[in-house]
Write an enzyme that holds these catalytic residues in place. Structure first.
Site, short mmCIF file in Angstrom:
data_model
loop_
_atom_site.label_atom_id
_atom_site.label_comp_id
_atom_site.label_asym_id
_atom_site.label_seq_id
_atom_site.Cartn_x
_atom_site.Cartn_y
_atom_site.Cartn_z
N ASP A 22 1.46 -0.66 9.22
CA ASP A 22 2.02 0.40 10.06
C ASP A 22 3.54 0.48 9.91
O ASP A 22 4.12 1.56 9.69
CB ASP A 22 1.64 0.08 11.52
CG ASP A 22 1.57 1.33 12.39
OD1 ASP A 22 1.72 2.44 11.85
OD2 ASP A 22 1.35 1.17 13.60
N ILE B 64 0.82 -1.22 0.00
CA ILE B 64 0.00 0.00 0.00
C ILE B 64 0.85 1.27 0.00
O ILE B 64 0.37 2.34 -0.38
CB ILE B 64 -0.97 -0.03 1.21
CG1 ILE B 64 -2.16 0.92 0.97
CG2 ILE B 64 -0.27 0.30 2.52
CD1 ILE B 64 -3.32 0.69 1.90
N1 AR6 Z 1 0.43 -3.21 2.14
C1 AR6 Z 1 -0.84 -3.66 2.13
N2 AR6 Z 1 -1.34 -4.54 3.03
C2 AR6 Z 1 -0.49 -5.00 3.96
C3 AR6 Z 1 0.88 -4.59 4.05
C4 AR6 Z 1 1.34 -3.64 3.08
N3 AR6 Z 1 2.58 -3.18 3.07
N4 AR6 Z 1 1.46 -5.21 5.11
C5 AR6 Z 1 0.51 -6.00 5.66
N5 AR6 Z 1 -0.66 -5.88 4.98
P1 AR6 Z 1 -1.78 -5.36 9.95
P2 AR6 Z 1 -3.93 -4.90 11.91
C6 AR6 Z 1 -1.98 -6.52 5.24
O1 AR6 Z 1 -1.12 -6.35 10.85
O2 AR6 Z 1 -4.36 -6.31 11.83
C7 AR6 Z 1 0.65 -3.29 13.69
O3 AR6 Z 1 1.71 -3.75 14.45
C8 AR6 Z 1 -1.97 -7.73 6.12
O4 AR6 Z 1 -1.70 -8.89 5.35
O5 AR6 Z 1 -0.94 -4.39 9.25
O6 AR6 Z 1 -4.97 -3.82 11.85
C9 AR6 Z 1 0.06 -1.98 14.20
O7 AR6 Z 1 1.05 -1.18 14.83
C10 AR6 Z 1 -3.40 -7.71 6.66
O8 AR6 Z 1 -4.30 -8.32 5.72
O9 AR6 Z 1 -2.87 -4.48 10.76
C11 AR6 Z 1 -0.97 -2.43 15.18
O10 AR6 Z 1 -0.41 -2.66 16.45
C12 AR6 Z 1 -3.74 -6.24 6.75
O11 AR6 Z 1 -2.76 -5.57 5.95
C13 AR6 Z 1 -1.48 -3.71 14.59
O12 AR6 Z 1 -0.42 -4.23 13.78
C14 AR6 Z 1 -3.72 -5.65 8.15
O13 AR6 Z 1 -2.64 -6.20 8.90
C15 AR6 Z 1 -2.69 -3.50 13.71
O14 AR6 Z 1 -3.13 -4.76 13.25
#
Ligand code: AR6
Length: 189
Positions: free
Chosen positions: A42, A19
């Site tokens: 993040d 993203i």
């Molecule tokens: N681009 C697009 N999607 C992504 C990317 C990326 N670069 N990286 C991961 N995803 P998450 P949450 C997807 O864990 O569940 C963090 O530590 C991933 O496969 O990013 O809301 C924060 O600091 C998944 O489908 O977010 C918070 O503490 C989706 O994005 C916590 O994690 C969301 O995964 C938030 O957890």
């Protein structure tokens, strides 16, 4: 781009990938309440966007679950970051679906406050926070439909939902097509 719908003048599309590469008015971050950065989206946003994003987050302080805050996008190709804090999934929780829906509504509201035309949105809460992909995708497009049905004229002409992997892409596509069965729908304008 196989997943594509137009509803009441807004395009809703799907992409698979990182993203942080999107040149949009606002990229949505899946953040935590402390706004300190972390893993997943993040981590990627802070790593690619540089220290200005963390500095802006620290100035704001905190963000409650279900809410959003807006910062600069630093070095990212986007203009702003909308940090959205989704709920941590738990098998005993009774209000996490409502909280996830609230998070999406807060994203749309924040985007409108920026007069954004195009935003990119990750699958909030489906990574570290453990939300089942199917339920989260259903809620994402339910909130989207509620927002577009609300009758307000929106600045948002394009919403791009981003999946990191192929499985999530398929899940998003299935729920997008379920919630918006017609490729082009003027909603009876
Ligand atoms: N681009 C697009 N999607 C992504 C990317 C990326 N670069 N990286 C991961 N995803 P998450 P949450 C997807 O864990 O569940 C963090 O530590 C991933 O496969 O990013 O809301 C924060 O600091 C998944 O489908 O977010 C918070 O503490 C989706 O994005 C916590 O994690 C969301 O995964 C938030 O957890």
């Amino acid at each position: 781009m196989l997943g594509l719908r137009r509803y009441k003048g807004t395009q809703i599309d799907l992409w698979q990938g990182d993203i942080t590469s999107f040149a949009v008015d606002a990229v949505v971050n899946a953040a935590n309440e402390e706004l300190l950065g972390g893993l997943g989206v993040d981590g990627a946003i802070h790593a690619a966007g540089g220290p200005d994003i963390l500095a802006a987050c620290q100035e704001i302080g905190r963000c409650a679950t279900g809410d959003t805050v807006i910062t600069t996008a630093g070095l990212l190709p986007a203009t702003h970051v909308i940090h959205a804090v989704g709920p941590v999934w738990s098998k005993d929780s009774i209000n996490q679906n409502q909280l996830l829906k609230k998070t999406y509504h807060s994203v749309f509201q924040a985007a409108e406050s920026l007069a954004a035309r195009h935003i990119s949105i990750p699958a909030i809460s489906t990574g570290t926070y453990g939300f089942p992909a199917n339920e989260a995708a259903d809620i994402a497009f339910l909130a989207t439909k509620e927002f577009l049905d609300s009758g307000r004229k929106t600045t948002l002409g394009r919403l791009t939902f981003v999946a990191f992997d192929g499985k999530m892409y398929e899940t998003l596509q299935q729920h997008l097509f379920q919630r918006f069965p017609d490729e082009l729908d003027d909603g009876g304008f």
